[in-house]
Scaffold this motif. Structure first.
Motif, PDB file in Angstrom:
ATOM      1  N   ALA A 113       0.447   5.704   0.082  1.00 58.72           N
ATOM      2  CA  ALA A 113      -0.538   6.706   0.483  1.00 58.72           C
ATOM      3  C   ALA A 113       0.092   8.085   0.552  1.00 58.72           C
ATOM      4  CB  ALA A 113      -1.126   6.336   1.855  1.00 58.72           C
ATOM      5  N   THR A 156       0.830  -1.199   0.000  1.00 60.04           N
ATOM      6  CA  THR A 156       0.000   0.000   0.000  1.00 60.04           C
ATOM      7  C   THR A 156       0.869   1.254   0.000  1.00 60.04           C
ATOM      8  OG1 THR A 156      -1.782  -1.125   1.150  1.00 60.04           O
ATOM      9  CG2 THR A 156      -1.774   1.276   1.244  1.00 60.04           C
ATOM     10  N   SER A 206      -5.130   6.713  -0.032  1.00 60.48           N
ATOM     11  CA  SER A 206      -4.273   5.536  -0.083  1.00 60.48           C
ATOM     12  C   SER A 206      -4.685   4.665  -1.258  1.00 60.48           C
ATOM     13  CB  SER A 206      -4.353   4.743   1.221  1.00 60.48           C
ATOM     14  OG  SER A 206      -5.659   4.214   1.388  1.00 60.48           O
TER      15      SER A 206
END
Length: 118
Positions: free
Chosen positions: A34, A32, A49
């Motif tokens: 972000a 991930t 994100s």
């Protein structure tokens, strides 16, 4: 420094700006990514994100105005900001998490200043 952010600057209200951030780790290790932002005197807040699979999440204050995207091959995340408001003025930080060498990591970029002012 593993995360390199760029694209901040001064823009007039209603204008647009694009931020980018590259994670220099091995392609495929990043999960991930972000963008967070911090206004002086306030806590850092999540702006948007995006997972490796492309699932996105936005703060209510930027929905419909900001768009996050990424290039998985280049480990790069982008934040397209439009209809900017003075309250969007902040230092924007890139954030990345993933797995490298069997160990998880969380990392922050150095921050890039966005100023929305006439």
């Amino acid at each position: 420094v593993q995360l390199q952010a760029s694209g901040g600057g001064l823009v007039q209200p209603g204008g647009s700006l694009r931020l980018s951030c590259r994670d220099s780790r091995i392609s495929g290790s990043v999960n991930t990514m972000a963008w967070y932002r911090r206004v002086p005197g306030k806590q850092r807040e999540l702006v948007a994100s995006i997972t490796r699979g492309g699932n996105t999440n936005y703060a209510d204050s930027v929905k419909g105005r900001f768009a996050i995207s990424r290039d998985n091959a280049g480990n790069t995340v982008y934040l397209e900001m439009s209809s900017l408001k003075p309250e969007d003025t902040a230092v924007y930080y890139c954030w990345s998490t993933g797995t490298l060498g069997g160990s998880g990591y969380v990392d922050w970029g150095q921050g890039t200043l966005v100023t929305v002012s006439s």
